[in-house]
Design a protein around this motif. Structure first.
Motif, PDB file in Angstrom:
ATOM      1  N   THR A  88     -11.770   1.657 -35.934  1.00  0.00           N
ATOM      2  CA  THR A  88     -10.318   2.549 -35.430  1.00  0.00           C
ATOM      3  C   THR A  88     -10.921   3.129 -34.035  1.00  0.00           C
ATOM      4  O   THR A  88      -9.946   2.824 -33.205  1.00  0.00           O
ATOM      5  N   LYS A  89     -12.006   3.694 -33.883  1.00  0.00           N
ATOM      6  CA  LYS A  89     -12.447   3.967 -32.786  1.00  0.00           C
ATOM      7  C   LYS A  89     -12.380   3.043 -31.603  1.00  0.00           C
ATOM      8  O   LYS A  89     -12.321   3.262 -30.442  1.00  0.00           O
ATOM      9  N   ALA A  90     -13.032   1.837 -32.169  1.00  0.00           N
ATOM     10  CA  ALA A  90     -13.190   0.823 -31.081  1.00  0.00           C
ATOM     11  C   ALA A  90     -11.671   0.484 -30.588  1.00  0.00           C
ATOM     12  O   ALA A  90     -11.449   0.264 -29.308  1.00  0.00           O
ATOM     13  N   LEU A  91     -10.732   0.165 -31.423  1.00  0.00           N
ATOM     14  CA  LEU A  91      -9.516   0.080 -31.318  1.00  0.00           C
ATOM     15  C   LEU A  91      -8.929   1.050 -30.339  1.00  0.00           C
ATOM     16  O   LEU A  91      -8.163   0.920 -29.061  1.00  0.00           O
ATOM     17  N   GLU A  92      -9.035   2.385 -30.518  1.00  0.00           N
ATOM     18  CA  GLU A  92      -8.439   3.463 -29.601  1.00  0.00           C
ATOM     19  C   GLU A  92      -9.249   3.402 -28.259  1.00  0.00           C
ATOM     20  O   GLU A  92      -8.688   3.840 -27.498  1.00  0.00           O
ATOM     21  N   HIS A  93     -10.542   2.998 -28.170  1.00  0.00           N
ATOM     22  CA  HIS A  93     -11.245   2.816 -27.127  1.00  0.00           C
ATOM     23  C   HIS A  93     -10.714   1.762 -26.141  1.00  0.00           C
ATOM     24  O   HIS A  93     -10.452   1.850 -24.995  1.00  0.00           O
ATOM     25  N   GLU A  94     -10.336   0.552 -26.764  1.00  0.00           N
ATOM     26  CA  GLU A  94      -9.873  -0.392 -26.072  1.00  0.00           C
ATOM     27  C   GLU A  94      -8.236  -0.173 -25.517  1.00  0.00           C
ATOM     28  O   GLU A  94      -8.206  -0.505 -24.395  1.00  0.00           O
ATOM     29  N   ARG A  95      -7.680   0.841 -26.158  1.00  0.00           N
ATOM     30  CA  ARG A  95      -6.226   1.286 -25.517  1.00  0.00           C
ATOM     31  C   ARG A  95      -6.506   2.205 -24.491  1.00  0.00           C
ATOM     32  O   ARG A  95      -5.624   2.044 -23.587  1.00  0.00           O
ATOM     33  N   LYS A  96      -7.630   3.100 -24.387  1.00  0.00           N
ATOM     34  CA  LYS A  96      -7.869   3.719 -23.373  1.00  0.00           C
ATOM     35  C   LYS A  96      -8.084   2.991 -22.209  1.00  0.00           C
ATOM     36  O   LYS A  96      -7.727   3.378 -21.049  1.00  0.00           O
ATOM     37  N   VAL A  97      -9.099   1.700 -22.221  1.00  0.00           N
ATOM     38  CA  VAL A  97      -9.570   0.976 -21.209  1.00  0.00           C
ATOM     39  C   VAL A  97      -8.256   0.201 -20.710  1.00  0.00           C
ATOM     40  O   VAL A  97      -8.054   0.216 -19.352  1.00  0.00           O
ATOM     41  N   THR A  98      -7.290  -0.228 -21.469  1.00  0.00           N
ATOM     42  CA  THR A  98      -5.956  -0.728 -21.066  1.00  0.00           C
ATOM     43  C   THR A  98      -5.221   0.166 -20.034  1.00  0.00           C
ATOM     44  O   THR A  98      -4.981  -0.106 -19.012  1.00  0.00           O
ATOM     45  N   LYS A  99      -5.230   1.391 -20.672  1.00  0.00           N
ATOM     46  CA  LYS A  99      -4.519   2.491 -19.687  1.00  0.00           C
ATOM     47  C   LYS A  99      -5.213   2.688 -18.414  1.00  0.00           C
ATOM     48  O   LYS A  99      -4.377   2.636 -17.228  1.00  0.00           O
ATOM     49  N   SER A 100      -6.474   2.768 -18.138  1.00  0.00           N
ATOM     50  CA  SER A 100      -7.244   2.850 -17.088  1.00  0.00           C
ATOM     51  C   SER A 100      -7.012   1.576 -16.023  1.00  0.00           C
ATOM     52  O   SER A 100      -6.789   1.780 -15.032  1.00  0.00           O
ATOM     53  N   ILE A 101      -7.091   0.523 -16.663  1.00  0.00           N
ATOM     54  CA  ILE A 101      -6.896  -0.727 -15.747  1.00  0.00           C
ATOM     55  C   ILE A 101      -5.317  -0.733 -15.221  1.00  0.00           C
ATOM     56  O   ILE A 101      -5.311  -0.838 -14.133  1.00  0.00           O
ATOM     57  N   PHE A 102      -4.364  -0.437 -16.175  1.00  0.00           N
ATOM     58  CA  PHE A 102      -3.013  -0.389 -15.856  1.00  0.00           C
ATOM     59  C   PHE A 102      -2.855   0.513 -14.709  1.00  0.00           C
ATOM     60  O   PHE A 102      -2.140   0.518 -13.662  1.00  0.00           O
ATOM     61  N   ASN A 103      -3.371   1.700 -14.588  1.00  0.00           N
ATOM     62  CA  ASN A 103      -3.448   2.938 -13.552  1.00  0.00           C
ATOM     63  C   ASN A 103      -4.204   2.339 -12.293  1.00  0.00           C
ATOM     64  O   ASN A 103      -3.423   2.613 -11.211  1.00  0.00           O
ATOM     65  N   ILE A 104      -5.098   1.479 -12.340  1.00  0.00           N
ATOM     66  CA  ILE A 104      -5.550   0.857 -11.117  1.00  0.00           C
ATOM     67  C   ILE A 104      -4.531  -0.192 -10.587  1.00  0.00           C
ATOM     68  O   ILE A 104      -4.322  -0.063  -9.351  1.00  0.00           O
ATOM     69  N   VAL A 105      -4.071  -0.942 -11.275  1.00  0.00           N
ATOM     70  CA  VAL A 105      -3.070  -1.909 -10.759  1.00  0.00           C
ATOM     71  C   VAL A 105      -1.787  -1.093 -10.292  1.00  0.00           C
ATOM     72  O   VAL A 105      -1.317  -1.481  -9.079  1.00  0.00           O
ATOM     73  N   LYS A 106      -1.377  -0.114 -10.925  1.00  0.00           N
ATOM     74  CA  LYS A 106      -0.147   0.663 -10.495  1.00  0.00           C
ATOM     75  C   LYS A 106      -0.624   1.339  -9.236  1.00  0.00           C
ATOM     76  O   LYS A 106       0.415   0.900  -8.215  1.00  0.00           O
ATOM     77  N   SER A 107      -1.825   1.767  -8.916  1.00  0.00           N
ATOM     78  CA  SER A 107      -2.088   2.322  -7.758  1.00  0.00           C
ATOM     79  C   SER A 107      -2.120   1.167  -6.456  1.00  0.00           C
ATOM     80  O   SER A 107      -1.821   1.355  -5.369  1.00  0.00           O
ATOM     81  N   ALA A 108      -2.892   0.091  -7.067  1.00  0.00           N
ATOM     82  CA  ALA A 108      -2.898  -0.989  -5.999  1.00  0.00           C
ATOM     83  C   ALA A 108      -1.564  -1.395  -5.590  1.00  0.00           C
ATOM     84  O   ALA A 108      -1.191  -1.919  -4.481  1.00  0.00           O
ATOM     85  N   ASN A 109      -0.579  -1.637  -6.681  1.00  0.00           N
ATOM     86  CA  ASN A 109       0.903  -2.046  -6.209  1.00  0.00           C
ATOM     87  C   ASN A 109       1.459  -1.236  -5.345  1.00  0.00           C
ATOM     88  O   ASN A 109       1.972  -1.474  -4.262  1.00  0.00           O
TER      89      ASN A 109
END
Length: 168
Positions: A88-109
């Motif tokens: 469960t913690k591994a899944l939660e962590h992957e979701r945090k990583v996804t949000k972080s990557i999306f934030n970089i993409v948003k900023s880059a856009n």
């Protein structure tokens, strides 16, 4: 040339990826101590993949002229309640990583940084796969954790996973 803001976000992501590697290594150690070496192998491979992700970002930042700043990596937890807690913690962590990557993409856009957006597409696809896989394993571990025979088979399934290094 990448902007200072995007370089900062990518540097932070490199740190997140390195932390994830340590976090998964800690999870691997927990399973190894319980003689569930197949599940330990799964998390060991996860750890190696996270380091590969950090390396890809490091190389990209270097290629686009960004300053690389290596940050401190916090100590990951090493005490876990049970196998369900870990997955469960591994899944939660992957979701945090996804949000972080999306934030970089948003900023880059927002900055019109099409090179970074294109580079990060691979990571977006990877995160979709990582979240789907982690979610499936949460479901599976919940089904098998109270059944030693089923847990044994699940452990054997995860023992088959191997690390495959991907190109730059």
């Amino acid at each position: 040339m990448v902007s200072e803001r995007i370089a900062q976000l990518i540097n932070e992501q490199i740190g997140h990826e390195q932390y994830a590697a340590q976090y998964y290594l800690s999870m691997s150690a927990w399973f190894s101590a319980k003689d569930l070496d197949g599940i330990a192998n799964y998390f060991r491979v996860q750890s190696k993949e996270e380091l590969m992700h950090a390396d890809k970002m490091f190389d990209y930042l270097n290629d686009v002229g960004g300053e690389i700043i290596i940050s401190d990596i916090p100590k990951p937890p090493h005490l876990f309640e049970n196998p369900v807690d870990i997955f469960t913690k591994a899944l939660e962590h992957e979701r945090k990583v996804t949000k972080s990557i999306f934030n970089i993409v948003k900023s880059a856009n927002e900055e019109g940084d099409f090179a970074t957006t294109a580079f990060l597409q691979w990571f977006i696809t990877e995160q979709v796969e990582e979240e789907a896989s982690a979610s499936q394993y949460v479901t599976k571990i919940k089904m098998v954790c109270d059944n030693p025979s089923a847990l044994y088979l699940f452990d054997q399934e995860l023992a088959q996973r191997v690390f495959v290094a991907e190109g730059k």
